[in-house]
Scaffold this active site. Structure first.
Site, PDB file in Angstrom:
ATOM      1  N   TYR A  92       0.857  -1.192   0.000  1.00 50.44           N
ATOM      2  CA  TYR A  92       0.000   0.000   0.000  1.00 50.44           C
ATOM      3  C   TYR A  92       0.889   1.237   0.000  1.00 50.44           C
ATOM      4  O   TYR A  92       1.940   1.241  -0.626  1.00 50.44           O
ATOM      5  CB  TYR A  92      -0.999  -0.045   1.169  1.00 50.44           C
ATOM      6  CG  TYR A  92      -2.195   0.813   0.882  1.00 50.44           C
ATOM      7  CD1 TYR A  92      -2.995   0.559  -0.231  1.00 50.44           C
ATOM      8  CD2 TYR A  92      -2.515   1.898   1.677  1.00 50.44           C
ATOM      9  CE1 TYR A  92      -4.076   1.361  -0.543  1.00 50.44           C
ATOM     10  CE2 TYR A  92      -3.603   2.711   1.378  1.00 50.44           C
ATOM     11  CZ  TYR A  92      -4.378   2.436   0.264  1.00 50.44           C
ATOM     12  OH  TYR A  92      -5.449   3.242  -0.048  1.00 50.44           O
TER      13      TYR A  92
ATOM     14  N   ARG B 234      -8.749  10.851  -7.950  1.00 52.74           N
ATOM     15  CA  ARG B 234      -7.857  11.473  -6.967  1.00 52.74           C
ATOM     16  C   ARG B 234      -7.094  10.371  -6.235  1.00 52.74           C
ATOM     17  O   ARG B 234      -7.377  10.052  -5.092  1.00 52.74           O
ATOM     18  CB  ARG B 234      -8.654  12.316  -5.968  1.00 52.74           C
ATOM     19  CG  ARG B 234      -7.779  13.205  -5.077  1.00 52.74           C
ATOM     20  CD  ARG B 234      -8.460  13.531  -3.769  1.00 52.74           C
ATOM     21  NE  ARG B 234      -8.704  12.352  -2.949  1.00 52.74           N
ATOM     22  CZ  ARG B 234      -7.788  11.784  -2.158  1.00 52.74           C
ATOM     23  NH1 ARG B 234      -6.563  12.270  -2.096  1.00 52.74           N
ATOM     24  NH2 ARG B 234      -8.093  10.719  -1.436  1.00 52.74           N
TER      25      ARG B 234
ATOM     26  N   LYS C  59      -6.077  -1.892  -0.713  1.00 50.64           N
ATOM     27  CA  LYS C  59      -6.941  -1.662   0.448  1.00 50.64           C
ATOM     28  C   LYS C  59      -7.544  -2.973   0.938  1.00 50.64           C
ATOM     29  O   LYS C  59      -7.570  -3.256   2.142  1.00 50.64           O
ATOM     30  CB  LYS C  59      -8.059  -0.699   0.053  1.00 50.64           C
ATOM     31  CG  LYS C  59      -8.564   0.162   1.185  1.00 50.64           C
ATOM     32  CD  LYS C  59      -7.705   1.391   1.320  1.00 50.64           C
ATOM     33  CE  LYS C  59      -8.237   2.355   2.343  1.00 50.64           C
ATOM     34  NZ  LYS C  59      -7.544   3.632   2.357  1.00 50.64           N
TER      35      LYS C  59
ATOM     36  N   GLU D 109     -13.511   5.004  -2.492  1.00 56.28           N
ATOM     37  CA  GLU D 109     -12.075   5.238  -2.315  1.00 56.28           C
ATOM     38  C   GLU D 109     -11.534   6.165  -3.400  1.00 56.28           C
ATOM     39  O   GLU D 109     -11.729   5.927  -4.594  1.00 56.28           O
ATOM     40  CB  GLU D 109     -11.330   3.903  -2.362  1.00 56.28           C
ATOM     41  CG  GLU D 109      -9.860   4.001  -2.068  1.00 56.28           C
ATOM     42  CD  GLU D 109      -9.555   4.368  -0.629  1.00 56.28           C
ATOM     43  OE1 GLU D 109      -8.489   4.961  -0.393  1.00 56.28           O
ATOM     44  OE2 GLU D 109     -10.376   4.065   0.255  1.00 56.28           O
ATOM     45  N   ASP D 110     -10.859   7.215  -2.987  1.00 51.13           N
ATOM     46  CA  ASP D 110     -10.123   8.121  -3.876  1.00 51.13           C
ATOM     47  C   ASP D 110     -10.984   8.727  -4.981  1.00 51.13           C
ATOM     48  O   ASP D 110     -10.567   8.809  -6.143  1.00 51.13           O
ATOM     49  CB  ASP D 110      -8.900   7.413  -4.463  1.00 51.13           C
ATOM     50  CG  ASP D 110      -7.754   7.361  -3.453  1.00 51.13           C
ATOM     51  OD1 ASP D 110      -7.885   7.979  -2.387  1.00 51.13           O
ATOM     52  OD2 ASP D 110      -6.741   6.701  -3.729  1.00 51.13           O
TER      53      ASP D 110
ATOM     54  N   ASP E 144     -11.610   7.939   2.701  1.00 52.02           N
ATOM     55  CA  ASP E 144     -10.827   9.176   2.632  1.00 52.02           C
ATOM     56  C   ASP E 144     -11.407  10.244   3.551  1.00 52.02           C
ATOM     57  O   ASP E 144     -10.664  11.037   4.135  1.00 52.02           O
ATOM     58  CB  ASP E 144     -10.786   9.706   1.198  1.00 52.02           C
ATOM     59  CG  ASP E 144     -10.245   8.676   0.229  1.00 52.02           C
ATOM     60  OD1 ASP E 144      -9.114   8.222   0.433  1.00 52.02           O
ATOM     61  OD2 ASP E 144     -10.966   8.312  -0.714  1.00 52.02           O
TER      62      ASP E 144
ATOM     63  N   ASN F 189      -0.024  12.012   1.714  1.00 49.35           N
ATOM     64  CA  ASN F 189       0.660  10.918   1.029  1.00 49.35           C
ATOM     65  C   ASN F 189       0.895  11.321  -0.424  1.00 49.35           C
ATOM     66  O   ASN F 189       0.141  12.110  -0.982  1.00 49.35           O
ATOM     67  CB  ASN F 189      -0.204   9.647   1.066  1.00 49.35           C
ATOM     68  CG  ASN F 189      -0.183   8.983   2.414  1.00 49.35           C
ATOM     69  OD1 ASN F 189       0.870   8.758   2.982  1.00 49.35           O
ATOM     70  ND2 ASN F 189      -1.358   8.658   2.936  1.00 49.35           N
TER      71      ASN F 189
END
EC number: 1.1.1.38
Length: 564
Positions: A102, A155, A173, A244-245, A268, A417
């Site tokens: 990850y 993103r 994940k 996610e993202d 997130d 990150n």
């Protein structure tokens, strides 16, 4: 080991097809009788190995890799061949390998996805196939999916639009759901929604494997996502869906639209908030202070930062502050400066977090003037500084020294990150605060030497939270994820902190303890779900048994052959 794990598994597959099934393949660990029963004789080397021997060989091969990306590719190849061996290897080397499977390495893997692609994993649902989503979901061979992680890749970490390369995030994940939370890999499914890409490097890359088209947006995008959600509900009505993202323009609206329609959450926004609040609660407990006594400044006012802020406000209210009092303790700074109510460009989710300009009269400046970070630090005098900006170096020496000048032991959390985008390194923060600051980062960092002290650095990693949430939801059969459940997870995490339980160490537990931490979080989440009527009430004994029964270990089971 559970009673189920001790019983033989009846398998209808045989020969080469069995060896090509990652969930069932044992490789060289198939016994003599299994090789006979499943037509595997001659397909494997003669020697029969234990999983311990296989793990030792795999680790020695891992150590031959030259770069982190090579190590990532190697681990993914094992995962695509033998999932039990993959997770056994992770179990034995979790702290070493978590940054490989990850963050931060997964970011590079997403960027290089089309170049390093080996074989299929998960589902790719593209916009041109929008009328066939039900058929696509039916093609998934896993019928008992309990957790889906989905991204549209707009993103990815701090790297932006990665097209279908974002699939690396759901895969990584879900690997952590299993490695940290004991969720069987048989229950997990990664999904990428391919709505095109606005990344010119990908559109012009002849090796790019996704839909070569600019991103779909607006009503077309919303309709496509809704088609996916409704199809998911038909295929797996009790699934836990993790967003996610997604870009901030879509992340919060999608969560608000679907949070009461199915069991879902956005890691997130909500997972990041829960682990941040857990970290903050642990720091407060260690210092003998209340969360409601803290003043918090954020650098970065996107959906993640605002999500953390809202959960901190909720936690402050639980300690007795009213909402207005709590909001006055939160200062959000973005590229335009401090968010204030006279700004015309605030996003919907930012309005409630904007400070009233009239309350800042003593700070100087005229109506409409920007209030930069350093000015906010000088005037607000925060005790906590949180970075979610994705911009390297925003926590300058001047900023950190100003923070430290009015708070002996501030909590500083540069959460961006990957590592290249962190607001300041732990070494810098501790040097500028004479080793006094409590530090938690979003990416992994080695312990820092300050004088004769070696200071461990807590990684404020969502992996402390989301695996326990998943385990708790599955064990309790919860039908929603609520803010109360997330707060319960944060409190459970804080109670596991070494500086709380032992009075020393990092702000968060060691990653080596994360499986036990996940169990504690699962208990707290499940009990809160029951208290809120989102799951059927059971005794503590029944609940604990359900958590243990759903906690998967990477061990081989004996196989018996059966017909289809």
């Amino acid at each position: 080991m559970t009673e189920t794990a001790k019983r033989p598994l009846y398998v209808p597959h045989a020969g080469p097809s069995l060896l090509e099934m990652p969930l069932l393949n044992k490789g060289s660990a198939f016994s003599t009788q299994e090789r006979i029963d499943f037509n595997l004789q001659g397909l494997l080397p003669h020697n029969i190995e234990t999983i311990e021997e296989q793990t030792e060989r795999a680790y020695s091969q891992y150590n031959l890799c030259n770069t982190d990306l090579d190590r990532h590719i190697f681990l993914r190849s094992i995962q695509d061949n033998n999932e039990t061996l993959f997770f056994r290897l992770l179990e034995e080397h979790l702290e070493e390998m978590m940054p490989i499977i990850y963050t931060p390495t997964v970011g590079q893997a997403c960027q290089e996805f089309s170049k390093i692609y080996r074989t299929h994993r998960g589902l790719f649902i593209s916009y041109p196939d929008r009328e066939r989503i039900d058929d696509i979901l039916r093609s998934a061979t896993k019928n008992n999916v309990k957790i889906v992680v989905v991204t549209d890749s707009e993103r990815i970490l701090g790297l932006g639009d990665q097209g279908i390369g974002g699939m690396g995030i759901p895969i990584g994940k879900l690997s952590l759901y299993t490695a940290c939370g004991g969720i069987s890999p048989a229950y997990t499914l990664p999904v990428v929604l391919d709505v095109g890409t606005n990344n010119p490097d990908l559109l012009n890359d002849p090796m790019y494997m996704g839909w070569r088209h600019e991103r779909v947006s607006g009503a077309q995008y919303e309709e496509f996502v809704d088609l996916f959600i409704q199809a998911i509900k038909r295929r797996w009505p009790n699934v836990l869906l993790q967003f996610e993202d997604f870009a901030q323009t879509n992340a919060m609206p999608l969560l608000e639209r679907y949070k009461d329609e199915l069991c879902c959450f956005n890691d997130d926004i909500q997972g990041t908030a829960a682990v941040a609040v857990g970290t903050l609660l642990a720091a407060c407990k260690a210092k003998g202070e209340k969360l409601s006594e803290q003043t918090v400044t954020f650098v970065g006012a996107g959906s993640a930062g605002c999500g953390i802020a809202e959960q901190i406000i909720a936690a402050m209210q639980l300690e007795g502050l009213d909402e207005a009092q709590a909001r006055r303790r939160i200062f959000m700074v973005d590229r335009w400066g401090l968010l204030t109510d006279d700004m015309s460009n605030l996003l919907d989710f930012q309005h409630r977090l904007a400070q009233k300009r009239a309350d800042l009269g003593a700070w100087g400046g005229q109506q409409g003037d920007d209030l930069a970070l350093l000015e906010v630090i000088r005037n607000a005098r925060p005790t906590v500084l949180i970075g979610v900006s994705g911009q390297r170096g925003l926590f300058s020496e001047e900023v950190i020294r100003e923070l430290h000048s009015h708070c002996k032991q501030p909590l500083v959390m540069p959460l961006s990150n990957p590592t290249s985008r962190v607001e300041a390194t732990p070494q810098e923060i501790l040097n500028w605060t004479d080793g006094q600051a409590l530090v938690a980062t979003g990416s992994p960092f080695q312990p820092v030497q300050v004088g004769d002290k070696r200071i461990p650095i807590a990684q404020c990693n969502n992996a402390y939270i989301f695996p326990g949430i998943g385990l708790g939801v599955i064990a309790a059969r919860a039908n929603r994820v609520t803010e109360g459940m997330l707060m319960a997870a944060a409190n459970a995490l804080a109670n596991c902190s070494p500086i709380v339980t032992r009075g020393e160490g990092a702000v968060l537990p060691a990653l080596g303890d994360i499986r036990e931490v996940s169990k504690r979080i699962a208990v707290a989440v499940a009990k809160q779900a029951q208290a809120e009527g989102k799951a059927l009430h059971t005794s503590d004994e029944v609940l604990n048994d359900a958590i243990e029964a759903n906690f998967w270990f990477p061990r081989y089971r004996a196989y018996r052959r059966t017909s289809f």
